[in-house]
Motif scaffolding. Structure first.
Motif, PDB file in Angstrom:
ATOM      1  N   GLY A 289       3.194  13.408   0.680  1.00  0.00           N
ATOM      2  CA  GLY A 289       4.149  12.320   0.443  1.00  0.00           C
ATOM      3  C   GLY A 289       4.186  11.219   1.486  1.00  0.00           C
ATOM      4  O   GLY A 289       5.055  10.349   1.414  1.00  0.00           O
ATOM      5  N   SER A 290       3.250  11.234   2.462  1.00  0.00           N
ATOM      6  CA  SER A 290       3.251  10.126   3.426  1.00  0.00           C
ATOM      7  C   SER A 290       1.845   9.919   4.002  1.00  0.00           C
ATOM      8  O   SER A 290       0.972  10.765   3.848  1.00  0.00           O
ATOM      9  N   PHE A 291       1.691   8.766   4.698  1.00  0.00           N
ATOM     10  CA  PHE A 291       0.386   8.479   5.308  1.00  0.00           C
ATOM     11  C   PHE A 291       0.065   9.417   6.465  1.00  0.00           C
ATOM     12  O   PHE A 291      -1.053   9.442   6.971  1.00  0.00           O
ATOM     13  N   LYS A 292       1.052  10.242   6.869  1.00  0.00           N
ATOM     14  CA  LYS A 292       0.786  11.180   7.945  1.00  0.00           C
ATOM     15  C   LYS A 292      -0.176  12.282   7.508  1.00  0.00           C
ATOM     16  O   LYS A 292      -0.683  13.027   8.345  1.00  0.00           O
ATOM     17  N   ASP A 293      -0.478  12.356   6.216  1.00  0.00           N
ATOM     18  CA  ASP A 293      -1.564  13.250   5.781  1.00  0.00           C
ATOM     19  C   ASP A 293      -2.884  12.789   6.408  1.00  0.00           C
ATOM     20  O   ASP A 293      -3.770  13.591   6.698  1.00  0.00           O
ATOM     21  N   ARG A 294      -3.005  11.470   6.601  1.00  0.00           N
ATOM     22  CA  ARG A 294      -4.228  10.947   7.234  1.00  0.00           C
ATOM     23  C   ARG A 294      -4.261  11.355   8.707  1.00  0.00           C
ATOM     24  O   ARG A 294      -5.312  11.645   9.262  1.00  0.00           O
TER      25      ARG A 294
ATOM     26  N   LEU B 163       1.371  -4.953   3.001  1.00  0.00           N
ATOM     27  CA  LEU B 163       2.449  -4.228   3.693  1.00  0.00           C
ATOM     28  C   LEU B 163       2.169  -2.735   3.605  1.00  0.00           C
ATOM     29  O   LEU B 163       1.938  -2.210   2.504  1.00  0.00           O
ATOM     30  N   LEU B 164       2.191  -2.069   4.739  1.00  0.00           N
ATOM     31  CA  LEU B 164       1.913  -0.628   4.759  1.00  0.00           C
ATOM     32  C   LEU B 164       3.225   0.147   4.587  1.00  0.00           C
ATOM     33  O   LEU B 164       4.099   0.105   5.459  1.00  0.00           O
ATOM     34  N   VAL B 165       3.341   0.814   3.444  1.00  0.00           N
ATOM     35  CA  VAL B 165       4.557   1.583   3.118  1.00  0.00           C
ATOM     36  C   VAL B 165       4.247   3.056   3.391  1.00  0.00           C
ATOM     37  O   VAL B 165       3.519   3.703   2.640  1.00  0.00           O
ATOM     38  N   GLY B 166       4.797   3.581   4.496  1.00  0.00           N
ATOM     39  CA  GLY B 166       4.370   4.886   4.998  1.00  0.00           C
ATOM     40  C   GLY B 166       4.700   6.077   4.127  1.00  0.00           C
ATOM     41  O   GLY B 166       3.959   7.057   4.080  1.00  0.00           O
ATOM     42  N   ASP B 167       5.849   6.030   3.431  1.00  0.00           N
ATOM     43  CA  ASP B 167       6.240   7.193   2.618  1.00  0.00           C
ATOM     44  C   ASP B 167       7.150   6.778   1.471  1.00  0.00           C
ATOM     45  O   ASP B 167       7.516   5.595   1.345  1.00  0.00           O
ATOM     46  N   GLY B 168       7.524   7.767   0.664  1.00  0.00           N
ATOM     47  CA  GLY B 168       8.400   7.510  -0.476  1.00  0.00           C
ATOM     48  C   GLY B 168       9.858   7.766  -0.109  1.00  0.00           C
ATOM     49  O   GLY B 168      10.178   8.180   1.016  1.00  0.00           O
TER      50      GLY B 168
ATOM     51  N   LYS C 187       0.889  -1.180   0.000  1.00  0.00           N
ATOM     52  CA  LYS C 187       0.000   0.000   0.000  1.00  0.00           C
ATOM     53  C   LYS C 187       0.919   1.220   0.000  1.00  0.00           C
ATOM     54  O   LYS C 187       1.630   1.494   0.984  1.00  0.00           O
ATOM     55  N   LEU C 188       0.909   1.957  -1.109  1.00  0.00           N
ATOM     56  CA  LEU C 188       1.911   3.006  -1.331  1.00  0.00           C
ATOM     57  C   LEU C 188       1.407   4.378  -0.884  1.00  0.00           C
ATOM     58  O   LEU C 188       0.813   5.132  -1.657  1.00  0.00           O
ATOM     59  N   GLU C 189       1.701   4.704   0.345  1.00  0.00           N
ATOM     60  CA  GLU C 189       1.184   5.932   0.941  1.00  0.00           C
ATOM     61  C   GLU C 189       1.944   7.200   0.519  1.00  0.00           C
ATOM     62  O   GLU C 189       1.567   8.299   0.897  1.00  0.00           O
ATOM     63  N   SER C 190       2.988   7.013  -0.287  1.00  0.00           N
ATOM     64  CA  SER C 190       3.707   8.192  -0.809  1.00  0.00           C
ATOM     65  C   SER C 190       2.825   8.993  -1.767  1.00  0.00           C
ATOM     66  O   SER C 190       3.150  10.133  -2.094  1.00  0.00           O
TER      67      SER C 190
END
Ligand SMILES: Cc1ncc(COP(=O)(O)O)c(C=O)c1O
Length: 334
Positions: free
Chosen positions: A39-44, A296-301, A31-34
């Motif tokens: 650019g990251s899942f921290k936007d959520r 797999l949770l991919v948090g950022d790029g 899961k590509l959160e970039s």
């Protein structure tokens, strides 16, 4: 294709990439959160914290938001503050990669540094940062500290957004693997997935981090992890975690380098951790007739790591370059 009227409507909706391995009995997805706006899942996280605070009436135009962060949360809050008209102060330390700190400035965020003068690297000072953010919020008129560590609005955002989004993309998820810092992304998402059939949730932290082993030590990974001695965040929900493990700096960083150079996929440190661990986990289970699905949770790029994990000189100076990791990965991912 989404056409948004507001930048924050672009938060979420990130794509999923199915990756090939030598094990046809496993379907493995990243899961590509970039693909989130900053650019990251921290936007959520930023969306969860800011929208709840707005609903409570705690934020007005021009309000100052103060938050402690290892980098990505501050980047996301700085982005949302710019889009919504708030002032933002990030309380950071030298553990954060320079690229993340520069991005916060570019979004108009202000940086407040906490430094341990006795530590040549400046220190990894989560407790000091958290206390400083609270103090600044008391001192600056009308300021608010959203507290990503203990505020339940953070995991709630993942429960409401990321869990349903994943199950809309992949109908059955047997195993979910993510990393933990505040624990919010993994806890919120996993609670939703467990309510909908996921049987195994695995939480990873950097080797040296103190979530599951109080006698930790220093490490370079900057997103996930918690330094030894720091007060643990309330947002980590142990009831949804079935298993935990550690991934070292060298394993994570050499995995990031392998995926960039051999697969064209630029992932950050949590991506390196989950992709390395997936190989280890699947290799440890004998091939069987039942197909299994792992996410797999991919948090950022990887753009935020160009000056360390992707910088060969830095890797050599810190004795982190390890060709044996690439060999292991090539044998599994092809
Ligand atoms: C790239 C990355 N992965 C994982 C994490 C850990 O996420 P959480 O704080 O939700 O546990 C972070 C936290 O900053 C991060 O930046």
């Amino acid at each position: 294709m989404i056409v948004a009227n507001d930048l924050t409507e672009l938060i979420g909706h990130s794509p999923v990439l199915k990756i090939k391995t030598v094990r046809p009995d496993w379907d493995l997805y990243l899961k590509l959160e970039s693909f989130n706006p900053s650019g990251s899942f921290k936007d959520r996280t930023a969306w969860g914290l800011i929208s709840a605070a707005e609903e409570r009436g705690a934020l007005k135009p021009g309000t100052t938001i103060v938050e402690s962060s290892s980098g990505n949360t501050a980047k996301a809050l700085a982005m949302m503050a710019a889009a919504r008209g708030y002032r933002f102060i990030a309380v950071v330390d030298k553990h954060a990669p320079a690229d993340k700190l520069n991005a916060i400035r570019v979004y108009g965020g202000e940086l407040h540094f906490c430094v341990d003068e006795d530590d040549p690297d400046g220190g990894h000072l989560v407790d000091v940062r958290r206390e400083t953010a609270k103090r600044l919020a008391r001192e600056i008129p009308g300021a608010v500290n959203l507290d990503q560590y203990d505020n339940p609005d953070n995991p709630r955002g993942y429960y409401r957004l990321l869990g349903p989004e994943l199950l809309g993309q992949i109908s059955r998820i047997d195993v979910f693997v993510g990393t933990i810092g505040t624990g919010s992304s993994l806890s919120g998402t996993s609670r939703y997935l467990k309510e909908h059939g996921t049987t195994l949730v695995i939480a990873l932290e950097p080797k040296g981090s103190a979530h599951f082993s109080p006698r930790g030590h220093g490490y370079f990974i900057s997103g996930p992890g918690y330094p030894p001695g720091a007060k643990l965040p309330k947002n980590i929900d142990h009831s949804v975690i079935d298993r935990h493990d550690v991934v070292s700096d060298a394993q994570a960083f050499n995995t990031m380098r392998f995926f960039a150079a051999k697969k064209g996929l630029l992932m950050g440190d949590s991506g390196g951790m989950v992709a390395y661990y997936a190989m280890k986990h699947i290799r440890g289970i004998a091939p069987g007739p039942d197909r299994k699905t792992m996410v797999l949770l991919v948090g950022d790029g990887g753009e935020s790591y160009l000056s360390h994990a992707f910088n060969e000189t830095w890797m050599i100076e810190n004795e982190l370059l390890d060709p044996s990791v690439e060999k292991e990965l090539a044998a599994f991912y092809g």
